[in-house]
Scaffold this active site. Sequence first.
Site, PDB file in Angstrom:
ATOM      1  N   ASP A  21       3.086 -22.841   7.405  1.00  0.00           N
ATOM      2  CA  ASP A  21       1.802 -22.630   8.081  1.00  0.00           C
ATOM      3  C   ASP A  21       1.111 -23.974   8.353  1.00  0.00           C
ATOM      4  O   ASP A  21       1.270 -24.928   7.594  1.00  0.00           O
ATOM      5  CB  ASP A  21       0.905 -21.740   7.201  1.00  0.00           C
ATOM      6  CG  ASP A  21      -0.268 -21.171   7.978  1.00  0.00           C
ATOM      7  OD1 ASP A  21      -0.273 -21.264   9.226  1.00  0.00           O
ATOM      8  OD2 ASP A  21      -1.195 -20.635   7.340  1.00  0.00           O
ATOM      9  N   THR A  67       6.121 -10.256  13.109  1.00  0.00           N
ATOM     10  CA  THR A  67       5.938  -9.202  14.121  1.00  0.00           C
ATOM     11  C   THR A  67       4.556  -9.335  14.775  1.00  0.00           C
ATOM     12  O   THR A  67       4.361  -8.883  15.899  1.00  0.00           O
ATOM     13  CB  THR A  67       6.065  -7.795  13.498  1.00  0.00           C
ATOM     14  OG1 THR A  67       5.187  -7.711  12.380  1.00  0.00           O
ATOM     15  CG2 THR A  67       7.477  -7.507  13.030  1.00  0.00           C
ATOM     16  N   ASN A  69       3.137 -12.298  15.419  1.00  0.00           N
ATOM     17  CA  ASN A  69       3.059 -13.528  16.231  1.00  0.00           C
ATOM     18  C   ASN A  69       3.206 -13.282  17.742  1.00  0.00           C
ATOM     19  O   ASN A  69       2.857 -14.137  18.552  1.00  0.00           O
ATOM     20  CB  ASN A  69       4.111 -14.554  15.773  1.00  0.00           C
ATOM     21  CG  ASN A  69       3.747 -15.247  14.477  1.00  0.00           C
ATOM     22  OD1 ASN A  69       4.604 -15.658  13.709  1.00  0.00           O
ATOM     23  ND2 ASN A  69       2.450 -15.393  14.210  1.00  0.00           N
ATOM     24  N   GLU A 208       6.556 -16.167  -8.123  1.00  0.00           N
ATOM     25  CA  GLU A 208       5.474 -17.117  -8.379  1.00  0.00           C
ATOM     26  C   GLU A 208       5.005 -17.641  -7.024  1.00  0.00           C
ATOM     27  O   GLU A 208       5.821 -17.940  -6.152  1.00  0.00           O
ATOM     28  CB  GLU A 208       5.984 -18.283  -9.238  1.00  0.00           C
ATOM     29  CG  GLU A 208       6.407 -17.881 -10.636  1.00  0.00           C
ATOM     30  CD  GLU A 208       5.262 -17.325 -11.480  1.00  0.00           C
ATOM     31  OE1 GLU A 208       4.109 -17.752 -11.279  1.00  0.00           O
ATOM     32  OE2 GLU A 208       5.520 -16.446 -12.315  1.00  0.00           O
TER      33      GLU A 208
HETATM   34  C1  FPP Z   1       2.763 -21.444  11.610  1.00  0.00           C
HETATM   35  O1  FPP Z   1       1.826 -22.407  11.993  1.00  0.00           O
HETATM   36  C2  FPP Z   1       4.085 -21.656  12.204  1.00  0.00           C
HETATM   37  C3  FPP Z   1       4.787 -20.747  12.952  1.00  0.00           C
HETATM   38  C4  FPP Z   1       4.266 -19.424  13.284  1.00  0.00           C
HETATM   39  C5  FPP Z   1       6.113 -21.057  13.507  1.00  0.00           C
HETATM   40  C6  FPP Z   1       7.032 -21.878  12.677  1.00  0.00           C
HETATM   41  C7  FPP Z   1       8.056 -22.493  13.531  1.00  0.00           C
HETATM   42  C8  FPP Z   1       8.620 -23.703  13.358  1.00  0.00           C
HETATM   43  C9  FPP Z   1       8.333 -24.600  12.235  1.00  0.00           C
HETATM   44  C10 FPP Z   1       9.546 -24.220  14.399  1.00  0.00           C
HETATM   45  C11 FPP Z   1      10.941 -23.774  14.428  1.00  0.00           C
HETATM   46  C12 FPP Z   1      11.532 -23.193  13.208  1.00  0.00           C
HETATM   47  C13 FPP Z   1      12.835 -23.119  12.923  1.00  0.00           C
HETATM   48  C14 FPP Z   1      13.263 -22.340  11.746  1.00  0.00           C
HETATM   49  C15 FPP Z   1      13.880 -23.802  13.712  1.00  0.00           C
HETATM   50  P1  FPP Z   1       0.579 -21.914  12.840  1.00  0.00           P
HETATM   51  O2  FPP Z   1       0.936 -22.001  14.286  1.00  0.00           O
HETATM   52  O3  FPP Z   1       0.168 -20.559  12.377  1.00  0.00           O
HETATM   53  O4  FPP Z   1      -0.498 -22.978  12.472  1.00  0.00           O
HETATM   54  P2  FPP Z   1      -2.094 -22.771  12.363  1.00  0.00           P
HETATM   55  O5  FPP Z   1      -2.319 -21.766  11.290  1.00  0.00           O
HETATM   56  O6  FPP Z   1      -2.585 -24.122  12.014  1.00  0.00           O
HETATM   57  O7  FPP Z   1      -2.549 -22.315  13.710  1.00  0.00           O
END
Ligand code: FPP
Length: 246
Positions: A21, A67, A69, A208
Site C-alpha cells: 500500500d 476486486t 480496485n 501476526e
Molecule cells: C496500492 O497502493 C497498490 C496497488 C493497488 C497495486 C500494487 C501494484 C504494484 C506494486 C505493481 C505491480 C505488481 C506486481 C506484483 C508485478 P495505492 O495505489 O492504494 O496507494 P495509495 O493508498 O497511496 O493511494
Amino acid sequence: MDLKSEIIPEKLPKHIAIIMDGNGRWAKQHGKPRVFGHRNGVKAVRETTEAAAELGVSYLTLYAFSTENWKRPKLEVGALMRLLVETLHKEINTLNKNNIKLQAIGDISLLPKETHSALLKGIENTKNNTRMTLILALNYSGKWDIAQATKQLAKQVQEGVISPEDIDEERLAQSLSTSKIPDPELLIRTSGERRISNFLLWQLAYSELYFSPVFWPDFRKDQFYQAIIDYQNRERRFGKISEQLV
Ligand code: FPP
C-alpha cells in the site's frame, strides 16, 4: 547492525502475505501521477521476493489487485494491468533462474485478456520450480474467496457428493483458493494503514499483523527483515496461555 543476521532461521514464517500500500501517496509526494508510484512499486516487489527466497520463506503472497480496485479511474486500472503484463514478461526469466514458482489467487478469468494470458504463461513456465512460491492475488478478495468456496460446497451437496453435516472448517479451507497453501503466519501492510482490506480473511485468522509506516515503493530488504524480527519476538498463543506453550 546487520538486520538479516538477527533473523532466527528456525523461527522463519513459512508464508508471508503483504498488502502493498502507498504507491499513490508516494507518487504524490514526488509530484508525479499515481502510475509512477505503481511503476516504482515493482522495485519493491523484486527486492522483497529476492529477500524472501534468500531467507528460505516458502510462500510469499502479494495483494496486487483487489476486486474493489476496479472502481479506480479507468486510466489507472489500465496502466496497472499493462504494468503487470510488462513485469511478468520481464521477470519470468529471473523467477526461473531463482527457482521460484509463480501462482495466482483470485478470479483471474475476469482480467483483461493480455494480463490473463501473461499470467497463465508465467504460471506454466515456472510450475516446476521448488525454492519458493510467489502468489499474486489478482482480482482477489477474502469475501469472494469464501463465497466461491461456499458455492463449490453447495454444489457438492446438491449433487449428493457430501451432506451438509460434512461441511466443517477443514472442508471449507480445502475449497478456498489457497487450499494447497498454508495460512500465512505473518501479514505485512505498508503505508501506515491498519486494515485487512478484504484480503485473506479466513486465512489470516491467526496471523501476526505488522504495519510498516513506509510507502510500498520505498519498501526494501531491511524493512522486510524488520517485520520478520518483530514477528519472531511475539508470543503466538493460539488461544492458550503462556505457560502452556513449550
Ligand atoms: C496500492 O497502493 C497498490 C496497488 C493497488 C497495486 C500494487 C501494484 C504494484 C506494486 C505493481 C505491480 C505488481 C506486481 C506484483 C508485478 P495505492 O495505489 O492504494 O496507494 P495509495 O493508498 O497511496 O493511494
